[in-house]
Design an enzyme around this catalytic site. Structure first.
Site, PDB file in Angstrom:
ATOM      1  N   HIS A 192       2.004   2.040  -3.259  1.00  0.00           N
ATOM      2  CA  HIS A 192       1.042   2.994  -3.818  1.00  0.00           C
ATOM      3  C   HIS A 192       1.541   4.430  -3.757  1.00  0.00           C
ATOM      4  CE1 HIS A 192      -2.520  -0.039  -3.134  1.00  0.00           C
ATOM      5  NE2 HIS A 192      -1.546  -0.524  -3.868  1.00  0.00           N
ATOM      6  N   ASP A 234       0.868  -1.190   0.000  1.00  0.00           N
ATOM      7  CA  ASP A 234       0.000   0.000   0.000  1.00  0.00           C
ATOM      8  C   ASP A 234       0.901   1.236   0.000  1.00  0.00           C
ATOM      9  OD1 ASP A 234      -2.187   1.913   0.729  1.00  0.00           O
ATOM     10  OD2 ASP A 234      -3.337   0.085   0.973  1.00  0.00           O
TER      11      ASP A 234
END
Ligand SMILES: *[C@@H]1O[C@H](CO)[C@@H](O)[C@H](O)[C@H]1NC(C)=O
Length: 398
Positions: free
Chosen positions: A244, A221
């Site tokens: 991310h 993430d």
């Protein structure tokens, strides 16, 4: 009985001599308090007993975790304490229990909370052993999900330093920094598979004067996420990827969130990430807040899908409430010296709130190539964006 009283007086003597009369740091080793470093032993109680002794000691103390692999359930190092400073010297590897029933609702794995003067260092490893629980994480698809334990959480600490530690495979986030003042992390190594859910590297919330520098983060993430209520945050010398990207937010999801102001992200690289630098807010926020004064400077992107993105329609699920625009107002955002390659043609996307348009977004010396060959574009809506010295030098309506 007799033995017991000898033990008590020895302990009192030790408290007196070790803590009051020692000019150097007094050291408390977990192995002296019964830690076994053995897969068939759980060392949680031994660690907490060591903490209790260290916490009761004045002056500068050390909590030593020697080399070896220690198995731990939920372990909370909570103050207030008598010491002036504490160095937690983590030389060994800590492995989290894989039994989720050992963690209550909202509990984390290792927590340092409510004291001042922490240094956490030593080159050791936090291994969250998360792979067994990733399939049980419903948060990527459900809004009101049960949140799994974060590996290491720092809560209400003043003057904390964290350096030379590694985190691998957390059940949820690697590190959380909550309500801290003057928190410095450097030389942190963070690793989890690209497809592991919600494994944010370092999440910061309601904190002031935080720096995260010279660290390597590859995870499933956000490498670093800067949540609500933060001020004066410096991110520098970060190698991010996979992951991310480096994100502000998500914001505007819960009532009464704090503002986010004074962020510098600089001298960093992102490689193979879905986003580069990003600000994300939900629609129909329950209350008003603002984002102000953020600089993203000297950043190298390599094969990043969305290198620069402000997304005020953030919705990771199917069923977001889109009945009203975001109430988070974004102003004074500077992108300076951002270069490299983008996997999408829209090298920059600035989609702001219809009711609170973005103000003063300055894009300077940004040069991003689209790997697909054609000319890069910037997609914008509800935003006041200026492009001194930059290609593309204008917005295409989003
Ligand atoms: C913007 O934030 C930076 C970093 O916290 C700070 O040094 C600077 O003074 C702020 N600028 C303004 C105009 O507030």
């Amino acid at each position: 009985m007799r033995q017991g009283s000898i033990k008590v007086s020895t302990l009192l003597l030790c408290v007196f001599f070790c803590c009051a009369l020692n000019a150097n740091a007094t050291s408390f080793s977990v192995t002296s308090y019964g830690a076994k470093a053995n897969p068939s032993a759980d060392d949680t109680t031994a660690f907490l007993t060591t903490w209790k002794a260290a916490c009761a000691c004045s002056g500068n103390v050390e909590l030593l975790i020697p080399q070896g692999t220690y198995y731990l359930g939920q372990t909370v190092f909570r103050g207030p304490c008598k010491f002036n400073t504490i160095t937690v010297n983590l030389q060994g590897t800590l492995k989290a229990s894989t039994d989720l029933s050992r963690f209550g609702k909202g509990d984390d794995w290792v927590e340092f909370s409510f004291f001042n003067g922490l240094t956490l260092t030593g080159g050791g490893i936090f291994d969250g052993q998360g792979s067994a629980s990733w399939s049980k994480n419903e948060c990527p698809t459900k809004k009101n999900c049960k949140v799994l334990p974060t590996s290491v959480k720092f809560v209400s600490l003043n003057n904390a330093v964290v350096n030379s530690v590694t985190s691998i495979d957390p059940k949820f986030f690697h590190f959380g920094v909550l309500q801290c003042k003057n928190f410095k992390a450097s030389n942190i190594n963070i690793k989890a598979p690209e497809d592991s859910p919600n494994t944010d590297g370092i999440h910061i919330e309601r904190s002031t004067t935080v720096s995260i520098t010279d660290s390597i983060i590859g995870t499933g993430d956000d490498c670093i996420s800067i949540g609500q209520g933060n001020a004066d945050v410096l991110i520098s010398g970060i190698k991010c990827g996979p992951g991310h990207g480096i994100s502000v937010g998500s914001l505007g999801r819960y009532p009464n969130e704090g503002n986010v102001k004074g962020l510098i992200v600089k001298d960093s690289s992102l490689t193979g990430t879905t986003n580069g630098v990003r600000i994300k807010t939900w629609e129909n926020s329950p209350s008003y807040s603002y984002v102000d004064n953020m600089t993203f400077q000297n950043i190298k992107m390599t094969n990043v899908f969305n290198p620069i993105i402000i997304d005020q329609n953030y919705c990771p699920y199917y069923n977001c409430d889109r009945s009203a625009p975001s109430k988070v107002k974004i102003s004074n955002i500077f992108f300076q010296g951002i270069t490299g390659s983008s996997k999408s043609q829209a090298v920059m996307t600035v989609k702001c709130s219809k009711s609170a348009p973005c103000q003063n977004v300055i894009v300077e010396n940004v040069n991003l190539q689209y790997t697909g060959g054609s000319n890069p574009i910037a997609l914008c809506s509800s935003a006041d964006v200026k492009f001194p010295g930059t290609k593309p030098g204008e917005c295409t309506s989003a």
